[in-house]
Design an enzyme around this catalytic site. Structure first.
Site, short mmCIF file in Angstrom:
data_model
loop_
_atom_site.label_atom_id
_atom_site.label_comp_id
_atom_site.label_asym_id
_atom_site.label_seq_id
_atom_site.Cartn_x
_atom_site.Cartn_y
_atom_site.Cartn_z
N ARG A 81 -15.18 -13.64 -2.15
CA ARG A 81 -16.52 -13.00 -1.86
C ARG A 81 -16.74 -11.49 -2.58
NH1 ARG A 81 -18.31 -14.61 4.25
NH2 ARG A 81 -18.22 -16.86 3.97
N ASP A 102 -29.10 -7.75 12.94
CA ASP A 102 -27.89 -8.28 12.47
C ASP A 102 -27.08 -6.94 11.67
OD1 ASP A 102 -26.78 -11.07 11.67
OD2 ASP A 102 -26.03 -9.38 10.40
C1 SAM Z 1 -22.74 -17.16 12.13
S1 SAM Z 1 -23.85 -16.01 12.34
C2 SAM Z 1 -24.82 -16.62 13.65
C3 SAM Z 1 -26.33 -16.76 13.54
C4 SAM Z 1 -27.29 -17.20 14.71
N1 SAM Z 1 -26.98 -16.56 15.81
C5 SAM Z 1 -26.77 -18.70 14.98
O1 SAM Z 1 -26.20 -19.02 16.00
O2 SAM Z 1 -27.31 -19.53 14.06
C6 SAM Z 1 -23.43 -14.58 13.01
C7 SAM Z 1 -23.87 -13.30 12.50
O3 SAM Z 1 -23.48 -11.98 13.15
C8 SAM Z 1 -23.47 -10.93 12.36
N2 SAM Z 1 -22.49 -9.83 12.91
C9 SAM Z 1 -21.10 -10.02 12.85
N3 SAM Z 1 -20.57 -8.89 13.16
C10 SAM Z 1 -21.74 -8.06 13.59
C11 SAM Z 1 -21.78 -6.75 14.30
N4 SAM Z 1 -20.46 -6.01 14.42
N5 SAM Z 1 -23.00 -6.37 14.62
C12 SAM Z 1 -24.04 -7.08 14.41
N6 SAM Z 1 -24.09 -8.23 13.83
C13 SAM Z 1 -22.94 -8.72 13.59
C14 SAM Z 1 -23.00 -11.49 11.09
O4 SAM Z 1 -23.69 -10.59 10.09
C15 SAM Z 1 -23.85 -12.81 11.19
O5 SAM Z 1 -25.27 -13.06 10.47
#
Ligand code: SAM
Length: 284
Positions: free
Chosen positions: A45, A156
Site C-alpha cells: 500500500r 473518519d
Molecule cells: C472497516 S471500516 C468500517 C466502516 C463502517 N463503519 C462499516 O461498518 O461498514 C473502519 C473505518 O475506521 C476508520 N478508522 C480507523 N482508525 C480510526 C481512528 N483512529 N479514528 C477514526 N476513524 C478510524 C478507518 O479509516 C475506516 O474507514
C-alpha cells in the site's frame, strides 16, 4: 531517467526493522494495530506513496515521516494503511432494530417541547455507505412520522474516504444491497449510461455532514447524540484503546442513547456503564 527510478522503487522491501518502527508509529497515531502479518500489505500500500514522493527506500520514507517537512505525510500514511471495507446495509438487522425498537423508544422518552432533530453519529464512516444507509432508513421513517427530524454526523480518520463520502458517487455493483424502492427514491443515475455509477440525491446528502476525526485525539462533539454507530472499527484497536473509546462514546450520548457496534465486536468484558439491549447494541 524516469524508467530507472520506477525500477528501483518497484524492488524496494519494507524490512522487519522499519516495519516495526512504522507500525508502532501508526498505532500511536491512530490506534490501528500492526502485527507482523500486516508487513506485506503495508509494503504494497505504501509503494504508491514512495512513487509519489520519488523516495526510493522505506528507510528514507521513515526518515521523512519523522522530519518536520514530513508532517503532512502522516495523513497519507494513515489513508494508505487504514482498512475501509464497508457496504450499504451492512449487518442489516441493526437497521431493523433501529427502526422497530430504538426510534419508538427515543421518541416516547423525549419531552414533547424539544423539537430539535434527533442526532446520529456514524463514527468510522469510511466511504459513506453506513451514514447514507442510515439516511435512507431514517428518511423513510420520517415520511411515516411527520414530526421526526434527524441529522447525521459522519466521521473518519481518513481524508480520502471522507472525500468519497462527500461526493457520494458509487459504482452500480456497490448498490446491490439497497432495496429497489430505496434505489428509486434515493439514487440518481448518471446522464451518461456508459458510466456505471449512481449518486445519492441532494436531499439525502444534505442530511449527512462529513468531518475528519481521529478517535485517539481528545475530541468532544458540539452536541450530544441519540445514536452512535461505530461498527467494524474497534476490532483494529487493543483493549485499552477500545475501553477508552467506548467510555468516550458513553459521554457523547444523551441519557438513554444507543451504541451499535459491529457484529464481531462485543464490549462485554470491557467493564463499561452500558447495558446490553440486543446483540452488539448497547444503551446508556
Ligand atoms: C472497516 S471500516 C468500517 C466502516 C463502517 N463503519 C462499516 O461498518 O461498514 C473502519 C473505518 O475506521 C476508520 N478508522 C480507523 N482508525 C480510526 C481512528 N483512529 N479514528 C477514526 N476513524 C478510524 C478507518 O479509516 C475506516 O474507514
Amino acid at each position: 531517467m524516469y524508467k530507472a527510478k520506477t525500477t528501483i522503487i518497484r524492488d524496494v522491501v519494507l524490512s522487519e526493522n522499519i516495519f516495526k518502527k512504522l507500525g508502532s508509529f501508526i498505532q500511536s497515531e491512530c490506534g490501528i494495530k500492526m502485527p507482523p502479518g500486516k508487513r506485506l500489505m503495508v509494503q504494497s500500500r505504501l509503494m504508491k506513496r514512495l512513487r509519489a514522493l520519488e523516495i526510493s527506500s522505506f528507510e528514507e520514507y521513515w526518515a521523512f515521516i519523522q522530519s518536520t517537512e514530513g508532517k503532512d505525510e502522516v495523513i497519507n500514511l494513515i489513508n494508505a494503511v487504514s482498512t475501509n471495507k464497508t457496504d450499504f446495509f451492512r449487518e442489516p438487522d441493526h437497521f431493523k432494530y433501529l427502526i422497530d425498537t430504538v426510534l419508538p423508544e427515543l421518541i416516547k422518552n423525549r419531552p414533547s417541547e424539544i423539537r430539535e432533530p434527533f442526532k446520529f453519529w456514524s463514527a468510522g464512516c469510511s466511504t459513506g455507505e453506513e451514514p447514507y444507509t442510515l439516511a435512507m432508513v431514517l428518511s423513510d421513517f420520517a415520511e411515516k412520522n411527520r414530526s421526526f427530524k434527524f441529522k447525521i454526523l459522519a466521521t473518519d480518520i481518513s481524508t480520502k474516504v471522507i472525500e468519497h463520502g462527500r461526493i457520494a458517487i458509487y459504482s452500480k455493483e456497490r448498490i446491490d444491497p439497497i432495496p429497489m424502492k430505496m434505489k428509486q427514491k434515493y439514487l440518481l443515475k448518471s446522464k451518461d449510461p456508459a458510466k456505471k455509477v449512481v449518486r445519492i440525491i441532494p436531499e439525502l446528502r444534505s442530511k449527512v455532514i462529513f468531518r475528519r476525526l481521529n478517535f485517539l485525539d481528545n475530541f468532544r462533539l458540539k452536541e450530544k447524540v441519540e445514536v452512535i454507530f461505530c461498527r467494524n472499527v474497534v476490532i483494529y484497536f487493543d483493549r485499552d484503546i477500545q475501553k477508552k473509546l467506548v467510555e468516550k462514546f458513553y459521554e457523547q450520548l444523551v441519557p438513554g442513547g444507543f451504541l451499535f457496534m459491529g457484529h464481531s465486536e462485543t464490549i462485554n468484558g470491557l467493564n463499561t456503564k452500558f447495558r446490553t439491549v440486543a446483540p452488539t447494541v448497547y444503551q446508556k
